[in-house]
Motif scaffolding. Structure first.
Motif, mmCIF file in Angstrom:
data_model
loop_
_atom_site.group_PDB
_atom_site.id
_atom_site.type_symbol
_atom_site.label_atom_id
_atom_site.label_comp_id
_atom_site.label_asym_id
_atom_site.label_seq_id
_atom_site.Cartn_x
_atom_site.Cartn_y
_atom_site.Cartn_z
ATOM 1 N N ILE A 1 0.839 -1.209 0.000
ATOM 2 C CA ILE A 1 0.000 0.000 0.000
ATOM 3 C C ILE A 1 0.871 1.255 0.000
ATOM 4 N N GLU A 2 1.941 1.214 0.807
ATOM 5 C CA GLU A 2 2.858 2.367 0.828
ATOM 6 C C GLU A 2 3.489 2.586 -0.536
ATOM 7 N N GLU A 3 3.891 1.473 -1.197
ATOM 8 C CA GLU A 3 4.461 1.609 -2.545
ATOM 9 C C GLU A 3 3.433 2.181 -3.514
ATOM 10 N N LEU A 4 2.185 1.644 -3.421
ATOM 11 C CA LEU A 4 1.134 2.150 -4.318
ATOM 12 C C LEU A 4 0.820 3.619 -4.026
ATOM 13 N N GLU A 5 0.814 3.979 -2.724
ATOM 14 C CA GLU A 5 0.587 5.385 -2.389
ATOM 15 C C GLU A 5 1.699 6.260 -2.938
ATOM 16 N N SER A 6 2.942 5.762 -2.857
ATOM 17 C CA SER A 6 4.060 6.522 -3.418
ATOM 18 C C SER A 6 3.906 6.670 -4.932
ATOM 19 N N GLU A 7 3.547 5.533 -5.592
ATOM 20 C CA GLU A 7 3.314 5.607 -7.039
ATOM 21 C C GLU A 7 2.153 6.548 -7.351
ATOM 22 N N LEU A 8 1.103 6.500 -6.506
ATOM 23 C CA LEU A 8 -0.045 7.379 -6.738
ATOM 24 C C LEU A 8 0.361 8.845 -6.615
ATOM 25 N N ARG A 9 1.207 9.138 -5.586
ATOM 26 C CA ARG A 9 1.684 10.517 -5.456
ATOM 27 C C ARG A 9 2.495 10.939 -6.683
ATOM 28 N N GLU A 10 3.324 10.005 -7.176
ATOM 29 C CA GLU A 10 4.094 10.318 -8.379
ATOM 30 C C GLU A 10 3.174 10.547 -9.573
ATOM 31 N N LYS A 11 2.151 9.665 -9.682
ATOM 32 C CA LYS A 11 1.205 9.842 -10.789
ATOM 33 C C LYS A 11 0.442 11.155 -10.640
ATOM 34 N N GLU A 12 0.059 11.509 -9.423
ATOM 35 C CA GLU A 12 -0.635 12.787 -9.224
ATOM 36 C C GLU A 12 0.263 13.954 -9.614
ATOM 37 N N THR A 13 1.559 13.826 -9.255
ATOM 38 C CA THR A 13 2.498 14.881 -9.663
ATOM 39 C C THR A 13 2.586 14.962 -11.180
ATOM 40 N N GLU A 14 2.685 13.781 -11.830
ATOM 41 C CA GLU A 14 2.724 13.774 -13.291
ATOM 42 C C GLU A 14 1.435 14.345 -13.867
ATOM 43 N N LEU A 15 0.301 13.991 -13.222
ATOM 44 C CA LEU A 15 -0.981 14.507 -13.720
ATOM 45 C C LEU A 15 -1.038 16.031 -13.604
ATOM 46 N N LYS A 16 -0.520 16.546 -12.467
ATOM 47 C CA LYS A 16 -0.485 18.001 -12.327
ATOM 48 C C LYS A 16 0.373 18.626 -13.432
ATOM 49 N N ASP A 17 1.523 17.991 -13.690
ATOM 50 C CA ASP A 17 2.386 18.504 -14.763
ATOM 51 C C ASP A 17 1.667 18.453 -16.101
#
Length: 343
Positions: free
Chosen positions: A242-258
């Motif tokens: 879950i922590e890994e997925l949350e980290s990936e989700l944060r990265e994806k959210e950052t990419e989505l913001k970009d």
């Protein structure tokens, strides 16, 4: 020197219930130290046990006492002075055997000590009586004859022996009565012990069944604990995942913001792209026109080269003709000059 310990062991201490005279009452919550002590000054033996600051056994060993083994790990003895019966539960049969052997040894030593003290008392009594009798005989010997003196001496000796016999009979009667009372108490204690043993057997059977049930429950709990540990490991792995997925989700959210930021400039980029496309098309058209012009120029160049080659051939022919004509002119001039010189 006072009392000195001569043997020490550990056991659970019990006393007979004073109200029922049947059940055992624990005197200690756990195994405590039980010791034999020898008093040098009094020439006596005692069994002493202390639990913390409380004395739970203080029993003086007498020759009339008897230590009885009621089971493989339990023994008892009656103390008439303390008006109770003590019981000891040992962790092994070997410890019980050693304690019983020491009890018998101490009991025999107490009997020898009692006999010796009685012998000393009787000896001192005999000496005192003999001295008083001899003194009387000496006084009477001065007034009576030898025969009367001898008879009186024998009579006094018989009286002393009779007195000692009567004293011994009374002492033996007292000891016999004490032994009878001790035997009665011991018989009662043995009967109570037998009843207690049966009760202990029942309680032991109940405790054993309860122990088996608790062991089965412990096995079940251990299995449940192992399953719980497995679930905990799975939960730990899931937490890491879950922590890994949350980290990936944060990265994806950052990419989505970009990407969202980039999507805001996409229309501008598209307009610029259209502008560039138009320029590119115009450049392509210009390039096509230039290519057409280049092809035309190439064609003109080829024609010009062809013309130049043709002109060169014609010029060469012309020059050759011109050279011929010049040669002819020279020849003509030479002819003229020859004619003029001839004239």
């Amino acid at each position: 020197m006072g009392e000195q310990p001569i043997f020490t062991t550990r056991a659970h201490v019990f006393q007979i219930d004073p109200s029922t005279k049947k059940n055992w009452v624990p005197a200690s919550k756990q195994a405590v130290t039980v010791s034999y002590f020898y008093d040098v000054t009094r020439n006596s033996y005692r069994i002493i046990s202390v639990d913390g600051a409380k004395v739970i056994i203080n029993s003086t060993i007498t020759p009339n006492m008897t230590f009885t083994k009621t089971s493989q790990k339990f023994g008892q003895w009656a103390d008439s002075r303390a008006n109770t019966v003590f019981g000891l539960g040992f962790s092994s049969e070997q410890q019980l055997t050693k304690f019983a052997e020491k009890f018998q040894e101490v009991k025999e030593a107490a009997r020898l000590a009692r006999d010796r003290s009685q012998e000393k008392i009787e000896t001192s009594s005999n000496h005192s009586q003999a001295s008083s009798v001899n003194g009387t005989d000496d006084e009477k010997a001065s007034h009576t004859g030898p025969a009367d003196t001898h008879l009186k001496s024998e009579n006094d000796k018989l009286k002393i022996a009779l007195t000692q016999s009567a004293a011994n009979v009374k002492k033996w009667e007292i000891e016999l009565q004490t032994l009878r009372e001790s035997n009665a108490r011991l018989t009662t204690a043995l009967q109570e012990s037998a009843a207690s043993v049966e009760q202990w057997k029942k309680q032991f059977s109940i405790c054993r069944d309860e122990n088996d049930r608790l062991r089965n429950k412990i096995d079940e709990l251990e299995e449940q604990c192992s399953e719980i540990n497995k679930e905990k490991e799975k939960n730990t792995q899931l937490k890491h995942r879950i922590e890994e997925l949350e980290s990936e989700l944060r990265e994806k959210e950052t990419e989505l913001k970009d990407l969202r930021k980039q999507s805001e400039i996409i229309p501008q980029l598209m307009s610029e792209c259209e502008y560039v496309s138009e320029k590119l098309e115009a450049a392509e058209r210009d390039n096509q026109n230039l290519e057409d012009k280049v092809r035309c120029l190439k064609t003109d160049i080829e024609e010009s080269k062809y013309r130049q080659r043709h002109l060169k051939v014609e010029l060469k022919n012309f020059l050759e003709v011109l050279d011929g004509k010049i040669d002819d002119l020279h020849d003509f001039r030479r002819g003229l000059s020859k004619l003029s010189s001839d004239n």
